[in-house]
Scaffold this motif. Structure first.
Motif, PDB file in Angstrom:
ATOM      1  N   PRO A 137       0.693  -0.994  -0.138  1.00 47.71           N
ATOM      2  CA  PRO A 137      -0.250   0.278   0.784  1.00 47.71           C
ATOM      3  C   PRO A 137       0.482   1.119  -0.160  1.00 47.71           C
ATOM      4  O   PRO A 137       1.645   1.016   1.043  1.00 47.71           O
ATOM      5  CB  PRO A 137      -1.125  -0.043   1.442  1.00 47.71           C
ATOM      6  CG  PRO A 137      -0.440  -1.720   2.053  1.00 47.71           C
ATOM      7  CD  PRO A 137       0.332  -1.685   1.018  1.00 47.71           C
ATOM      8  N   GLU A 138      -0.126   2.353  -1.106  1.00 48.19           N
ATOM      9  CA  GLU A 138       1.422   3.527  -0.956  1.00 48.19           C
ATOM     10  C   GLU A 138       0.830   4.589   0.510  1.00 48.19           C
ATOM     11  O   GLU A 138       1.883   5.368   0.859  1.00 48.19           O
ATOM     12  CB  GLU A 138       0.574   4.826  -2.004  1.00 48.19           C
ATOM     13  CG  GLU A 138       0.999   3.808  -2.994  1.00 48.19           C
ATOM     14  CD  GLU A 138       2.244   3.810  -3.864  1.00 48.19           C
ATOM     15  OE1 GLU A 138       2.692   4.207  -3.245  1.00 48.19           O
ATOM     16  OE2 GLU A 138       2.316   2.731  -4.766  1.00 48.19           O
ATOM     17  N   THR A 139       0.075   3.734   1.404  1.00 44.96           N
ATOM     18  CA  THR A 139      -0.795   5.202   2.789  1.00 44.96           C
ATOM     19  C   THR A 139       1.087   4.681   3.712  1.00 44.96           C
ATOM     20  O   THR A 139       1.452   4.648   4.564  1.00 44.96           O
ATOM     21  CB  THR A 139      -1.742   3.981   3.239  1.00 44.96           C
ATOM     22  OG1 THR A 139      -1.803   2.978   3.091  1.00 44.96           O
ATOM     23  CG2 THR A 139      -3.176   5.302   2.430  1.00 44.96           C
ATOM     24  N   LEU A 140       1.849   3.150   3.775  1.00 46.46           N
ATOM     25  CA  LEU A 140       2.345   2.743   4.751  1.00 46.46           C
ATOM     26  C   LEU A 140       3.883   3.517   3.469  1.00 46.46           C
ATOM     27  O   LEU A 140       4.510   3.516   2.835  1.00 46.46           O
ATOM     28  CB  LEU A 140       2.898   1.230   4.490  1.00 46.46           C
ATOM     29  CG  LEU A 140       1.648   0.631   5.019  1.00 46.46           C
ATOM     30  CD1 LEU A 140       1.834  -0.891   4.985  1.00 46.46           C
ATOM     31  CD2 LEU A 140       1.829   0.602   6.319  1.00 46.46           C
ATOM     32  N   SER A 141       4.647   3.722   5.181  1.00 46.27           N
ATOM     33  CA  SER A 141       6.425   5.105   4.708  1.00 46.27           C
ATOM     34  C   SER A 141       6.918   3.241   4.766  1.00 46.27           C
ATOM     35  O   SER A 141       6.934   2.212   4.575  1.00 46.27           O
ATOM     36  CB  SER A 141       6.849   5.274   5.897  1.00 46.27           C
ATOM     37  OG  SER A 141       7.014   4.352   7.399  1.00 46.27           O
ATOM     38  N   ALA A 142       7.983   3.483   3.645  1.00 51.90           N
ATOM     39  CA  ALA A 142       8.788   2.316   3.492  1.00 51.90           C
ATOM     40  C   ALA A 142       9.921   1.372   4.312  1.00 51.90           C
ATOM     41  O   ALA A 142       9.736   0.783   4.774  1.00 51.90           O
ATOM     42  CB  ALA A 142       9.915   2.635   2.331  1.00 51.90           C
ATOM     43  N   GLU A 143      10.152   2.619   5.953  1.00 53.78           N
ATOM     44  CA  GLU A 143      10.190   1.605   6.569  1.00 53.78           C
ATOM     45  C   GLU A 143       9.817   0.971   7.061  1.00 53.78           C
ATOM     46  O   GLU A 143       9.840   0.005   8.488  1.00 53.78           O
ATOM     47  CB  GLU A 143      11.238   3.040   7.178  1.00 53.78           C
ATOM     48  CG  GLU A 143      10.633   4.053   7.425  1.00 53.78           C
ATOM     49  CD  GLU A 143      10.971   5.209   6.804  1.00 53.78           C
ATOM     50  OE1 GLU A 143      10.950   5.572   5.250  1.00 53.78           O
ATOM     51  OE2 GLU A 143      10.675   6.436   7.370  1.00 53.78           O
ATOM     52  N   GLU A 144       8.385   2.059   7.652  1.00 51.75           N
ATOM     53  CA  GLU A 144       7.023   1.255   8.317  1.00 51.75           C
ATOM     54  C   GLU A 144       6.899  -0.423   7.699  1.00 51.75           C
ATOM     55  O   GLU A 144       6.965  -1.259   8.136  1.00 51.75           O
ATOM     56  CB  GLU A 144       6.564   1.999   8.583  1.00 51.75           C
ATOM     57  CG  GLU A 144       7.213   2.834   9.484  1.00 51.75           C
ATOM     58  CD  GLU A 144       5.847   3.255  10.553  1.00 51.75           C
ATOM     59  OE1 GLU A 144       6.322   4.312  11.528  1.00 51.75           O
ATOM     60  OE2 GLU A 144       4.705   3.521  10.138  1.00 51.75           O
ATOM     61  N   ALA A 145       7.052   0.274   5.898  1.00 49.07           N
ATOM     62  CA  ALA A 145       6.462  -1.617   5.267  1.00 49.07           C
ATOM     63  C   ALA A 145       7.197  -2.318   5.013  1.00 49.07           C
ATOM     64  O   ALA A 145       7.076  -3.717   4.883  1.00 49.07           O
ATOM     65  CB  ALA A 145       5.964  -0.870   4.089  1.00 49.07           C
ATOM     66  N   ALA A 146       8.782  -2.428   5.358  1.00 48.92           N
ATOM     67  CA  ALA A 146      10.303  -2.958   5.454  1.00 48.92           C
ATOM     68  C   ALA A 146       9.693  -4.336   6.202  1.00 48.92           C
ATOM     69  O   ALA A 146       9.914  -5.297   5.730  1.00 48.92           O
ATOM     70  CB  ALA A 146      11.131  -2.299   5.131  1.00 48.92           C
ATOM     71  N   PRO A 147       9.763  -4.103   6.843  1.00 47.91           N
ATOM     72  CA  PRO A 147       9.925  -5.043   8.145  1.00 47.91           C
ATOM     73  C   PRO A 147       8.872  -5.666   8.549  1.00 47.91           C
ATOM     74  O   PRO A 147       8.841  -7.296   8.904  1.00 47.91           O
ATOM     75  CB  PRO A 147      10.195  -4.210   9.582  1.00 47.91           C
ATOM     76  CG  PRO A 147      10.205  -3.375   9.278  1.00 47.91           C
ATOM     77  CD  PRO A 147       9.584  -2.590   8.008  1.00 47.91           C
ATOM     78  N   LEU A 148       8.068  -5.214   7.575  1.00 45.45           N
ATOM     79  CA  LEU A 148       6.533  -6.119   7.363  1.00 45.45           C
ATOM     80  C   LEU A 148       6.667  -7.892   6.656  1.00 45.45           C
ATOM     81  O   LEU A 148       6.706  -8.644   6.883  1.00 45.45           O
ATOM     82  CB  LEU A 148       5.684  -5.954   6.715  1.00 45.45           C
ATOM     83  CG  LEU A 148       4.832  -4.460   7.737  1.00 45.45           C
ATOM     84  CD1 LEU A 148       3.962  -3.639   6.950  1.00 45.45           C
ATOM     85  CD2 LEU A 148       4.478  -5.245   9.209  1.00 45.45           C
ATOM     86  N   CYS A 149       7.841  -7.752   5.523  1.00 40.38           N
ATOM     87  CA  CYS A 149       8.064  -8.700   4.291  1.00 40.38           C
ATOM     88  C   CYS A 149       8.774  -9.561   5.179  1.00 40.38           C
ATOM     89  O   CYS A 149       8.702 -11.233   4.458  1.00 40.38           O
ATOM     90  CB  CYS A 149       9.226  -8.222   3.348  1.00 40.38           C
ATOM     91  SG  CYS A 149       8.134  -6.565   2.740  1.00 40.38           S
ATOM     92  N   CYS A 150       9.591  -9.595   6.515  1.00 41.36           N
ATOM     93  CA  CYS A 150       9.598 -11.372   6.901  1.00 41.36           C
ATOM     94  C   CYS A 150       9.676 -10.818   9.219  1.00 41.36           C
ATOM     95  O   CYS A 150       8.871 -12.197   8.686  1.00 41.36           O
ATOM     96  CB  CYS A 150      11.539 -10.613   6.658  1.00 41.36           C
ATOM     97  SG  CYS A 150      11.737 -12.713   7.450  1.00 41.36           S
ATOM     98  N   ALA A 151       9.724  -9.812   8.945  1.00 41.04           N
ATOM     99  CA  ALA A 151       9.452 -10.003  10.993  1.00 41.04           C
ATOM    100  C   ALA A 151       8.034  -9.890  10.672  1.00 41.04           C
ATOM    101  O   ALA A 151       7.770 -11.035  12.145  1.00 41.04           O
ATOM    102  CB  ALA A 151      10.284  -8.633  11.791  1.00 41.04           C
ATOM    103  N   GLY A 152       7.408  -9.272  10.800  1.00 40.69           N
ATOM    104  CA  GLY A 152       6.129  -9.033  10.060  1.00 40.69           C
ATOM    105  C   GLY A 152       4.907 -10.239   9.865  1.00 40.69           C
ATOM    106  O   GLY A 152       3.805 -11.174  10.547  1.00 40.69           O
TER     107      GLY A 152
END
Ligand SMILES: [Zn+2]
Ligand SMILES: [Zn+2]
Length: 336
Positions: A137-152
């Protein structure tokens, strides 16, 4: 025409991680060229950097990346230049084995992984299989979205495997990148949480995020089993074999022990206790595609947000070292 990129490389097995420029070719059939915005540093990067042999060497590390598609190769129809995407650890699978045929590609024995058997996302630009990319989603900042790809993703998958219901208690061993997100997901599900870690700073974060209990490992049995009647499930996120018997000792009868943290070390548990208490022991690796979508949906609705600290790419080697020494709270994210 090659594009110039800068990346964090593992030049050889157990070599120091270095940051260096390299040329990236145009994407081939089925591939996409992605200009990275951010990439998180994961404990798996530490593990890969410590392996005695590597399937791909040198290799660009990183598997928690957010970026923008710059161009796509022939045959790519589901993505176009300008799309915002995420890169996970999962790169591709055989598509033919039982695991692949049943939607469990992450257990395919022939899978490829970003930052391990394929170049990863810790780079200003990278070329990956277009089919492995997820929409962000465009609404998330890149730095907050990044950890979702593995950690989250992994934390959410482990919670689903734990099968804890609203009102039940889950013990979370390890309050690092995964644990602090699992805590938020559990609370969102109405699940009670007990956080366990050796770091006072991480326990403070757990309390801030609403953990019912936040204790050191030596106090876990007292706080969880004695005072609260035991956990319905315990999830071991930390890559420490010592945490496994500690987590086991906190379980109530018929409880589940879910193992997530990766280490080559062995653990031992008492056979009779496992049997008589009816304990279920299960490994949990990444998650399903639906888990990944759920994680991004929760983040977009503000239900969970990673604690991130942002660094430049040149800091990547030092960050991997600090993570190895357990000196990072929340998630360290490289912003390009
Ligand atoms: Zn990871
Ligand atoms: Zn397969």
């Amino acid at each position: 025409m090659p594009h110039l990129a800068r990346a964090a490389w593992l030049q050889a097995p157990q070599a120091p991680v270095t940051v260096a420029d390299y040329p990236v070719a145009d994407p081939g059939p089925g591939e996409a060229l992605v200009r990275m915005e951010a990439c998180g540093i994961c404990h798996s990067d530490v593990m890969i950097a410590g392996l005695q042999s590597l399937p791909l060497s040198p290799v660009v590390l990183g598997h928690e990346g957010i970026g923008i598609v710059e161009s796509v190769g022939d045959g790519v129809e589901n993505l176009a230049a300008g799309d915002r995407v995420g890169i996970t650890y999962f790169a591709s699978a055989c598509g033919a084995c039982d695991a692949c045929q049943s939607g469990q590609e992450r257990f395919c024995a022939k899978q490829h992984n970003h930052g391990y058997t394929r170049h990863g996302a810790l780079a200003t630009r990278t070329v990956v299989a277009a089919g492995s990319l997820i929409r962000v989603p465009e609404t998330l900042s890149a730095e907050e979205a990044a950890p979702l790809c593995c950690a989250g993703w992994t934390a959410y998958g482990a919670l689903r495997e734990a099968a804890v219901a609203s009102g039940q208690l889950v013990a979370l061993f390890g309050m690092g990148g995964l644990g602090h997100l699992a805590l938020q997901y559990a609370r969102h599900m109405g699940v009670r949480t007990a956080a366990v870690d050796v770091s006072e700073e991480k326990l403070a974060l757990a309390r801030k995020l609403g953990a019912e209990a936040a204790v050191r490992p030596e106090d876990a049995r007292q706080a969880i089993l004695k005072e609260r009647g035991g956990a319905d499930a315990a999830i071991v996120f930390t890559a420490s074999a010592d945490a496994v018997p500690a987590a086991f000792s906190c379980l109530k009868r018929r409880g589940s022990l879910i193992l997530v943290g990766l280490t080559g070390d062995k653990y031992s548990l008492t056979l009779a206790e496992t049997v008589i208490k009816g304990i279920r022991i299960q490994g949990s690796y990444l998650g399903t595609r639906a888990d990944l979508e759920a994680v991004f949906g929760l983040a977009a609705r503000g239900a969970a947000r990673p604690e991130v600290t942002v660094y430049p790419l040149d800091e990547a080697p030092a960050l991997i070292q600090r993570l190895k020494e357990n000196r990072i709270t929340g998630r360290a994210v490289v912003r390009f």
